[in-house]
Design a protein around this motif. Structure first.
Motif, PDB file in Angstrom:
ATOM      1  N   GLY A  49     -30.100 -14.181 -37.248  1.00  0.00           N
ATOM      2  CA  GLY A  49     -29.228 -15.131 -37.954  1.00  0.00           C
ATOM      3  C   GLY A  49     -29.711 -15.342 -39.375  1.00  0.00           C
ATOM      4  O   GLY A  49     -30.923 -15.319 -39.650  1.00  0.00           O
ATOM      5  N   ASP A  50     -28.763 -15.590 -40.251  1.00  0.00           N
ATOM      6  CA  ASP A  50     -29.048 -15.663 -41.684  1.00  0.00           C
ATOM      7  C   ASP A  50     -30.048 -16.769 -42.036  1.00  0.00           C
ATOM      8  O   ASP A  50     -30.781 -16.667 -43.024  1.00  0.00           O
ATOM      9  CB  ASP A  50     -27.716 -15.871 -42.434  1.00  0.00           C
ATOM     10  CG  ASP A  50     -27.827 -15.451 -43.883  1.00  0.00           C
ATOM     11  OD1 ASP A  50     -28.576 -14.487 -44.160  1.00  0.00           O
ATOM     12  OD2 ASP A  50     -27.193 -16.099 -44.731  1.00  0.00           O
TER      13      ASP A  50
ATOM     14  N   LYS B 168     -34.037  -6.145 -29.449  1.00  0.00           N
ATOM     15  CA  LYS B 168     -33.312  -4.915 -29.799  1.00  0.00           C
ATOM     16  C   LYS B 168     -34.264  -3.863 -30.375  1.00  0.00           C
ATOM     17  O   LYS B 168     -34.010  -2.665 -30.263  1.00  0.00           O
ATOM     18  CB  LYS B 168     -32.210  -5.236 -30.827  1.00  0.00           C
ATOM     19  CG  LYS B 168     -31.511  -4.002 -31.360  1.00  0.00           C
ATOM     20  CD  LYS B 168     -30.320  -4.300 -32.259  1.00  0.00           C
ATOM     21  CE  LYS B 168     -29.776  -3.009 -32.849  1.00  0.00           C
ATOM     22  NZ  LYS B 168     -28.672  -3.239 -33.801  1.00  0.00           N
TER      23      LYS B 168
ATOM     24  N   VAL C 247     -30.955  -5.111 -42.110  1.00  0.00           N
ATOM     25  CA  VAL C 247     -29.563  -5.537 -41.903  1.00  0.00           C
ATOM     26  C   VAL C 247     -29.345  -5.941 -40.443  1.00  0.00           C
ATOM     27  O   VAL C 247     -28.759  -6.998 -40.149  1.00  0.00           O
ATOM     28  CB  VAL C 247     -28.604  -4.387 -42.295  1.00  0.00           C
ATOM     29  CG1 VAL C 247     -27.162  -4.744 -42.004  1.00  0.00           C
ATOM     30  CG2 VAL C 247     -28.803  -4.002 -43.757  1.00  0.00           C
ATOM     31  N   GLU C 248     -29.851  -5.102 -39.540  1.00  0.00           N
ATOM     32  CA  GLU C 248     -29.674  -5.407 -38.108  1.00  0.00           C
ATOM     33  C   GLU C 248     -30.590  -6.540 -37.653  1.00  0.00           C
ATOM     34  O   GLU C 248     -30.253  -7.297 -36.744  1.00  0.00           O
ATOM     35  CB  GLU C 248     -29.904  -4.147 -37.281  1.00  0.00           C
ATOM     36  CG  GLU C 248     -28.776  -3.141 -37.457  1.00  0.00           C
ATOM     37  CD  GLU C 248     -29.203  -1.725 -37.098  1.00  0.00           C
ATOM     38  OE1 GLU C 248     -29.154  -1.369 -35.915  1.00  0.00           O
ATOM     39  OE2 GLU C 248     -29.588  -0.980 -38.028  1.00  0.00           O
TER      40      GLU C 248
ATOM     41  N   ARG D 125     -31.266  -9.116 -39.447  1.00  0.00           N
ATOM     42  CA  ARG D 125     -30.529 -10.317 -39.849  1.00  0.00           C
ATOM     43  C   ARG D 125     -29.450 -10.648 -38.823  1.00  0.00           C
ATOM     44  O   ARG D 125     -29.261 -11.812 -38.446  1.00  0.00           O
ATOM     45  CB  ARG D 125     -29.916 -10.103 -41.232  1.00  0.00           C
ATOM     46  CG  ARG D 125     -28.988 -11.225 -41.686  1.00  0.00           C
ATOM     47  CD  ARG D 125     -28.650 -11.027 -43.157  1.00  0.00           C
ATOM     48  NE  ARG D 125     -27.585 -11.912 -43.603  1.00  0.00           N
ATOM     49  CZ  ARG D 125     -26.294 -11.574 -43.622  1.00  0.00           C
ATOM     50  NH1 ARG D 125     -25.908 -10.375 -43.189  1.00  0.00           N
ATOM     51  NH2 ARG D 125     -25.398 -12.420 -44.077  1.00  0.00           N
ATOM     52  N   GLU D 126     -28.762  -9.620 -38.350  1.00  0.00           N
ATOM     53  CA  GLU D 126     -27.736  -9.857 -37.322  1.00  0.00           C
ATOM     54  C   GLU D 126     -28.356 -10.503 -36.081  1.00  0.00           C
ATOM     55  O   GLU D 126     -27.756 -11.374 -35.455  1.00  0.00           O
ATOM     56  CB  GLU D 126     -27.097  -8.532 -36.895  1.00  0.00           C
ATOM     57  CG  GLU D 126     -25.991  -8.062 -37.822  1.00  0.00           C
ATOM     58  CD  GLU D 126     -25.557  -6.623 -37.498  1.00  0.00           C
ATOM     59  OE1 GLU D 126     -24.934  -6.021 -38.380  1.00  0.00           O
ATOM     60  OE2 GLU D 126     -25.860  -6.108 -36.398  1.00  0.00           O
ATOM     61  N   GLU D 127     -29.537 -10.067 -35.715  1.00  0.00           N
ATOM     62  CA  GLU D 127     -30.171 -10.580 -34.491  1.00  0.00           C
ATOM     63  C   GLU D 127     -30.694 -11.997 -34.661  1.00  0.00           C
ATOM     64  O   GLU D 127     -30.513 -12.833 -33.784  1.00  0.00           O
ATOM     65  CB  GLU D 127     -31.314  -9.655 -34.041  1.00  0.00           C
ATOM     66  CG  GLU D 127     -30.861  -8.258 -33.642  1.00  0.00           C
ATOM     67  CD  GLU D 127     -29.887  -8.244 -32.480  1.00  0.00           C
ATOM     68  OE1 GLU D 127     -30.212  -8.792 -31.408  1.00  0.00           O
ATOM     69  OE2 GLU D 127     -28.774  -7.686 -32.658  1.00  0.00           O
TER      70      GLU D 127
ATOM     71  N   MET E 155     -30.909  -6.083 -48.265  1.00  0.00           N
ATOM     72  CA  MET E 155     -29.973  -5.578 -47.250  1.00  0.00           C
ATOM     73  C   MET E 155     -30.142  -4.067 -47.175  1.00  0.00           C
ATOM     74  O   MET E 155     -29.308  -3.290 -47.641  1.00  0.00           O
ATOM     75  CB  MET E 155     -28.542  -5.948 -47.628  1.00  0.00           C
ATOM     76  CG  MET E 155     -28.251  -7.418 -47.398  1.00  0.00           C
ATOM     77  SD  MET E 155     -28.276  -7.824 -45.636  1.00  0.00           S
ATOM     78  CE  MET E 155     -26.551  -7.573 -45.272  1.00  0.00           C
TER      79      MET E 155
ATOM     80  N   THR F  76     -30.839   3.375 -33.850  1.00  0.00           N
ATOM     81  CA  THR F  76     -31.711   2.476 -34.613  1.00  0.00           C
ATOM     82  C   THR F  76     -33.145   2.565 -34.090  1.00  0.00           C
ATOM     83  O   THR F  76     -33.377   2.556 -32.878  1.00  0.00           O
ATOM     84  CB  THR F  76     -31.172   1.037 -34.529  1.00  0.00           C
ATOM     85  OG1 THR F  76     -29.875   1.012 -35.132  1.00  0.00           O
ATOM     86  CG2 THR F  76     -32.075   0.064 -35.262  1.00  0.00           C
TER      87      THR F  76
END
Ligand code: F58
Length: 819
Positions: free
Chosen positions: A690-691, A797, A683-684, A686-688, A678, A469
Motif C-alpha cells: 500500500g502507498d 509474494k 512497483v509490485e 507498493r501494490e502489496e 517506480m 516476478t
C-alpha cells in the motif's frame, strides 16, 4: 524444527566420530593443534557426508521415476556460505550446535570461519542461488549448472578511499568442505578447427566439426539441501583442465594451432569470474567460458537422459533448460549440433526438440549489457556453431519476410546477425527465436521487454514473452539471518512460515498491537546493535543505534544512483552547517558496493563517498547527526547482517533501468521501509504494502522517456535549485579532500557536462523531499513500527518459492517429486 527433514538420520555420537576422523585424517590435526578453521572444515566434511548420501539417493530416485526436470544454466551462482543455511535446511542446527559444544567448540564461531563462495557478481547470480534453494525446498526436480571458478568475485579493500581489488581464492588451500568431485561425470570439450562435409554410409550429405583442440571438464557437486525434506539437488560446477596430450595428428595436418590460441592453457578457462555487472566486455576467454559451460552441461543433460533409458526424441518431454540471461545461449547451437551431427537427426526434427527444450530469462534492458559476439570470433572458436546460427537466422528471416514482405528495416532490426563493419551475433535475438518462453523478472520490466525491446518479436510469437516476478528465499533472508524476528513470527503465526510464506500475512493483525510493536522494534534494535558492533570492530566507527539506519547495498552503477544518495548527504551536510533552522533525526547512511574494476566513474563515486564519510564522521559541528559508513568488501555474509538492521532501504534507480531488484525484497521482509522509484519490483511491492507504507518518488518510466526525447538539460535543474547547487558545488571544493580541490569533480562533471544520463538532477528535489518525510515519520515510533510490521507481513509474494511455482506451472510444466 523441521518435522520430516533429515533430522531423524542424525546420530550425535556418529557425527562426532566423523568430525574427529576428518580432523585427524583429512586435516592432520589433533585436539591440541586444531584451529577454529580445522574444526570448521572437519565439521563441514562430516555434514557433507550426510548431504552427499542424500544427493545420490535423490539422483537415483529421479532417474527411476523418469521425472521431468529443469536444468538451470547460469554462469553465476552467488550462493554465499553454505554451512549455516544447510544446517537449517537439514533441521540440524541445534543438534550440531550441541554436538560441537560437547567437543568444546562454539558453532557460531565456527560458522564465521567459512569464506563466502562468491561465484557471482550481484543480483543475477544471487537469484540463481535463491532459485536453487526454492527448487529443493519444493522438490521440483532440478540440476543447477555453473562454473567452478578458481577465483570468485574480487575482494575489495579501500586504500585512501579508493577501491583496490584482490583475488578471491574462495576454496582456501584445503578446498571447500561441501564440494564433492564427480570424476565419472567428466566431459571432453572441443574448440577451434574447421567444418567439413562428407557423405555418410547411407549416401546422405552431412557436416561435421573437426576440432583442433580439446579440454576436459571436471564436475564438482555442491549440495542444495531441501528445507524440511530429504531431497538434495546438485549444483554442478565445471572446472576446466587441460587434457594432455593434444591429438598430434591434428597438429600435423596444417596450422591448427593458430597464434590466437597457442598460448591458451586450459586451466585458464575457469580461472576467474568476470567482474562486470550489467556490462558486456566481449573477451574471447569469456566466450570460451560460456561455451565450456554449455558443452559440459548439455552433454551431462543428455547423459542423464539416456542413462535413465529415454530416447532422444523424448528430450523435451523430460528436460527443460532455463538460460539465465544470454550468457549460456551457445547451448542452443550446441544441442542442435549434437542432435544433427551425432544423433543424425534432420534440421526439422532437431529444431522441434531444441526449440521446445530451451527457455530464456532476460535480466536487463540496458543496451550496453545486451550481449553480442563478433561473428569472426565465433567462426574461429566454434565454426560449426556459427554455421548453425546462420541457418537459424536464414530460416527466421524467411519468416520475417512472410510477415513484413519487403520490409528491410524490420529485418535489419530482428536479424540475429547485426550488420556493420564488424558483424556481430545478437545473443538475445538468438534466444527469442530459439526458445519456447522468454520472461522478464518483474511486471514492469516484462512489459518494457515487450513494448520497447522486442515489440516485433512479441507480434511474431504471441504468448512467448511473459513475466515471472523475482523472489528471494525466506530461509536465508529471514530465518537464518534474522533469528530474533523469526522467533517472533513463529510465535504469532506458527513455525511453518519459512516453507509457506503466505502464513506471514498473519502478522498483519498485530500491526497496531502496542506490545507487539515494542517487541518488533526491540528486535530491530538488537539487529542494529549487531551491525554497529561489526562496524566498531572492523572499521573503528562508533554508531548510535537510535539513529535511522539508512542502507544502500548493491553493485555500484550509475543507473542505481548511489550518487543521488550522496548528493542528498551533501545537502544535509550543507544545511546542518548553514541553516540554523534546520534539524534532522540522527541518521547513518550505509553503503556496500563493488565497482567493476574497469568502471572509472563508479570507482570515483566510491572514492567520493569514502572521502565524505571521513569528513562528516569526524566533524564535531554536526553533533553526531550525520554518519556515513562504506562497508568494505560487501558480500552475502555481510548482507546477512545488513538487511535485518535497516530502517530505510534505498531503491533509487532511474525508472525503467532496474529490471527487478531483489535486495528491495530482503529489506522489506526484515522490516525496513523503502524509499524508491517506480522501477523494477518496487512497483509490485507498493501494490502489496500500500502507498502509505512505502516512500515512492521520482519520474515514471514514461516521464523519463519523454524528458529525454524533449532534450534533457541538467543545468536547468542546477540553476533552479539552490540546495542542489550547494551540494554539487561542494564536489569542486577541497572540503572533503583538504589541499586537493577537484578530486571529486568527476561526478559533478558527468552530471553537468556529461548530460546526466540517469537523470540524477531531475529526481533530486523529490528525493530530498521524500527523505524529509521519512525523517518526520521516523520520529513517531508507533506509526513507524506499524509500517515496518506491515512490510514484513505483506511480502509473501516475494518468496522465491512463489517465483519457482510460477516457472514450474506456467513455463516448465514441472511436478514436485518427493524422496
Ligand atoms: C540483475 N542483473 C538486474 N546482471 O540488474 C536486477 O534488476 C535483477 O533483480 C537481477 O538481475 C535478477 O533478475 C544482473 O545482476 C549481471 O550481473 C550480469 C553479469 C554478467 C555480465 C552482465 C551482467
Amino acid at each position: 524444527m523441521p518435522k520430516n527433514g533429515q533430522t531423524q538420520q542424525f546420530n550425535k555420537a556418529a557425527f562426532q566420530a566423523a568430525v574427529e576422523k576428518h580432523l585427524t585424517t583429512t586435516y592432520a590435526s589433533t585436539d591440541e593443534t586444531a584451529t577454529a578453521r580445522s574444526w570448521y572444515l572437519a565439521m563441514g566434511k562430516a555434514l557433507a557426508e550426510i548431504s552427499t548420501g542424500n544427493l545420490l539417493a535423490t539422483e537415483k530416485n529421479l532417474a527411476e521415476q523418469k521425472a521431468r526436470s529443469v536444468n538451470y544454466l547460469s554462469l553465476e551462482f552467488l550462493i554465499g556460505r553454505l554451512t549455516g543455511n544447510n544446517l537449517i535446511s537439514m533441521g540440524l542446527y541445534e543438534n550440531v550446535a550441541e554436538a560441537m559444544e560437547e567437543m568444546g567448540q562454539n558453532l557460531t564461531d565456527l560458522l564465521e570461519e567459512e569464506r563466502d563462495p562468491a561465484l557471482g557478481n550481484g543480483g543475477l547470480g544471487r537469484l540463481a542461488a535463491c532459485f536453487m534453494d526454492s527448487l529443493a525446498a519444493q522438490e521440483y526436480p532440478a540440476v543447477g549448472y555453473g562454473l567452478h571458478y578458481e577465483y570468485g568475485l574480487f575482494r575489495q579493500s579501500f586504500v585512501d578511499g579508493r577501491q583496490v581489488e584482490a583475488p578471491d581464492a574462495w576454496r582456501g588451500i584445503e578446498g571447500y568442505p561441501w564440494e564433492v568431485l564427480r570424476p565419472e561425470l567428466s566431459q571432453e570439450v572441443s574448440l577451434y578447427g574447421h567444418v567439413e562435409g562428407y557423405t555418410d554410409e547411407n549416401g546422405v550429405e552431412c557436416r561435421r566439426w573437426v576440432p583442433a583442440m580439446s579440454v576436459e571438464g571436471v564436475a564438482w557437486d555442491l549440495p542444495i539441501v531441501g528445507y524440511d525434506n530429504k531431497s538434495v539437488y546438485p549444483l554442478r560446477l565445471w572446472e576446466c583442465r587441460s587434457n594432455a596430450p593434444f591429438s598430434l595428428a591434428r597438429f600435423n595436418d596444417g596450422d591448427y594451432v593458430g597464434a590466437q590460441y597457442s598460448a591458451l592453457e586450459a586451466g585458464n578457462v575457469t580461472k576467474v569470474l568476470y567482474p562486470n555487472d550489467n556490462h558486456d566486455q566481449g573477451k574471447a576467454l569469456r566466450l570460451m567460458q560460456q561455451y565450456f559451460h554449455c558443452a559440459c552441461s548439455v552433454a551431462d543433460i543428455l547423459r542423464r537422459h539416456e542413462a535413465a533409458g529415454n530416447s532422444i526424441e523424448s528430450l523435451s518431454e523430460l528436460e527443460t533448460i532455463q538460460l539465465n540471461d544470454t550468457h549460456p545461449t551457445i547451448a542452443i547451437p550446441e544441442l542442435m549440433r549434437i542432435l544433427m551431427d551425432e544423433y543424425k537427426l534432420g534440421w526439422e526434427s532437431a529444431w522441434e526438440i531444441s526449440s521446445k527444450t530451451f527457455a530464456y530469462t532476460n535480466h536487463t534492458l540496458l543496451p550496453e549489457a545486451l550481449e553480442t559476439w563478433s561473428e569472426a570470433l565465433i567462426q574461429q572458436m566454434l565454426p560449426r556453431h556459427m554455421e548453425i546460427i546462420f541457418e537459424i537466422n536464414h530460416r527466421f528471416m524467411k519468416q520475417v519476410e512472410q510477415t513484413w514482405p519487403g520490409n528491410n528495416e524490420v529485418k535489419r532490426k530482428l536479424s540475429i546477425i547485426q550488420e556493420g563493419p564488424q558483424r556481430m551475433v545478437r545473443m538475445a535475438n538468438l534466444c527469442v527465436v530459439s526458445t519456447y518462453a522468454v520472461n522478464g523478472v518483474a511486471a514492469l520490466h516484462s512489459e518494457l521487454v515487450k513494448r520497447d525491446l522486442f515489440p516485433e518479436f512479441n507480434e511474431l510469437f504471441p504468448g512467448r514473452l511473459t513475466n515471472v516476478t523475482n523472489g528471494v528465499t525466506p530461509r536465508r533472508w529471514i530465518k537464518y539471518c534474522n533469528p530474533g524476528l523469526s522467533a517472533l513470527i513463529s510465535e504469532k503465526v506458527g513455525n511453518d512460515w519459512p516453507a509457506n510464506l503466505e502464513k506471514i500475512a498473519g502478522l498483519e493483525k498485530f500491526a497496531d498491537d502496542a506490545a507487539f510493536q515494542k517487541r518488533y522494534m526491540a528486535v530491530k534494535k538488537e539487529n542494529k546493535q549487531r551491525l554497529a558492533n561489526w562496524v566498531e570492530e572492523n572499521m573503528g566507527i562508533e554508531l548510535d543505534t537510535d539513529a535511522i539506519f539508512d542502507i544502500q547495498i548493491k553493485r555500484l552503477h550509475e543507473y542505481k544512483r548511489q550518487h543521488l544518495n550522496l548528493l542528498n548527504i551533501l545537502a544535509l551536510y550543507h544545511r546542518l552547517l548553514n541553516d540554523p533552522t534546520f534539524d534532522m533525526h540522527p541518521r547513518v547512511f550505509f553503503f556496500g558496493a563493488k565497482a567493476a574494476p574497469g568502471y572509472a566513474l563508479a570507482k570515483d563515486i566510491i572514492f567520493a563517498i569514502n572521502k565524505v564519510a571521513e569528513k562528516v564522521n569526524n566533524d564535531p559541528r554536526l553533533g553526531g547527526k550525520l554518519k556515513v559508513v562504506f562497508i568494505p568488501d560487501y558480500r552475502v555474509s555481510l548482507a546477512e547482517i545488513l538487511f535485518p538492521a535497516a530502517d530505510v532501504s534505498e531503491q533509487i534507480s532511474t525508472a525503467g533501468k532496474e529490471a527487478s531488484g531483489t535486495g528491495n525484497m530482503k529489506f522489506a521482509m526484515n522490516g525496513a521501509l523503502t524509499i524508491g522509484t517506480m522501477d523494477g519490483a518496487n512497483v509490485e511491492m507498493r501494490e502489496e504494502v500500500g502507498d502509505e507504507n512505502i516512500f515512492i518518488f521520482g519520474l515514471l518510466v514514461d516521464e523519463v522517456q519523454k524528458l529525454k526525447q524533449e532534450g534533457y538539460d541538467p543545468y536547468r535543474y542546477y540553476h533552479a535549485d539552490s540546495l542542489l547547487r550547494a551540494a554539487m558545488d561542494l564536489l569542486e571544493t577541497d572540503e572533503f579532500t583538504p589541499g586537493n580541490p577537484g578530486q571529486l569533480a568527476a561526478i559533478r562533471h558527468n552530471l553537468l557536462e556529461g548530460g546526466d544520463p540517469y537523470l540524477v538532477l531531475a529526481d533530486f528535489a523529490d528525493y530530498v523531499k521524500t527523505q524529509e518525510k521519512i525523517d518526520a515519520e521516523y520520529r513517531d515510533q508507533k506509526t513507524w513500527a506499524r509500517k515496518a510490521i506491515l512490510n514484513t507481513a505483506l511480502m509473501s509474494k516475494f518468496s522465491s518459492d512463489r517465483s519457482i511455482r510460477d516457472y514450474a506451472n506456467n513455463i516448465w510444466k514441472l511436478e514436485p517429486v518427493s524422496l
